[in-house]
Design an enzyme around this catalytic site. Structure first.
Site, short mmCIF file in Angstrom:
data_model
loop_
_atom_site.label_atom_id
_atom_site.label_comp_id
_atom_site.label_asym_id
_atom_site.label_seq_id
_atom_site.Cartn_x
_atom_site.Cartn_y
_atom_site.Cartn_z
N HIS A 37 0.79 -0.97 0.29
CA HIS A 37 -0.35 0.14 -0.21
C HIS A 37 0.80 1.69 0.54
CE1 HIS A 37 1.58 -0.20 4.10
NE2 HIS A 37 1.08 0.77 4.34
N HIS A 120 5.58 5.85 -0.72
CA HIS A 120 6.26 4.39 -1.12
C HIS A 120 5.60 3.37 -1.25
CE1 HIS A 120 7.70 5.03 3.12
NE2 HIS A 120 7.42 3.81 2.83
#
Length: 196
Positions: A37, A120
């Protein structure tokens, strides 16, 4: 008390491609692809009443779908490496969405996030990998070509109190753009626009 954070989900096809990077790094604990995620705002351990207030505040966010571009690989380190990640391009749309959620959390009297936001996807936690091990792994995967996909919702996730990496549970979903009902989860995320 739930430990909460907001984030963007990764389409299963993109997760599969990222999972092909797993392995070849001593002392790494690889994240399961279903737990990939992009964190927007870590909230932390809170009581149920505050969780309800957060869910209500997030329901008022009105934003368009966001294009996500993965642009390479990197590592977080503070003297010693602690995570390997896929870089996410910090587009204005993504950064504005994150900043809005930061403002919402502060309006609810939660402490501000002190770290600079770096979007990220965490791929591995480094337990005992050295700087040299990580540098070698990054060099071996330097040909990673970015992936692009569109997200049509963000989510409120909960996690167990642990060292991170899942499993995560979707507590609430928040559509971006016009409402679409009865859509399969990957349809919310959009298909990858290109491959590596």
């Amino acid at each position: 008390m739930p430990r909460l954070f907001t984030g963007l989900e990764i389409p299963s096809q993109t997760g599969l491609m990222l999972s092909l990077l797993r392995g070849g790094l001593r002392g790494a604990r690889w994240i399961d692809p279903e737990n990939y995620h992009i964190t927007l705002r870590f909230i932390g351990d809170i009581d149920d009443r505050m969780a309800d207030e957060i869910a209500d505040a997030l329901s008022r966010v009105r934003r368009d779908p966001v294009e996500i571009r993965l642009t390479g690989l990197g590592a977080f380190a503070n003297g010693k490496p602690h995570a390997i990640f896929a870089r996410v391009e910090p587009t204005p749309e993504l950064m504005e969405m994150q900043a809005e959620q930061e403002r919402l959390m502060q309006r609810l009297r939660l402490s501000p996030e002190r770290r600079k936001y770096i979007p990220h996807v965490t791929l591995a936690r480094c337990r005992s990998a050295t700087n040299q091990d990580v540098a070698r792994w990054l060099a071996e995967h330097g040909d990673f070509q970015g992936l692009t996909f569109t997200v049509k919702r963000f989510v409120l996730l909960s996690s167990r109190a642990s060292v991170g990496g899942g499993p995560y549970l979707v507590e609430e979903t928040y559509p971006l753009g016009r409402e679409t009902g009865g859509v399969a989860p990957d349809d919310w995320l959009g298909a990858p626009a290109d491959h590596w």
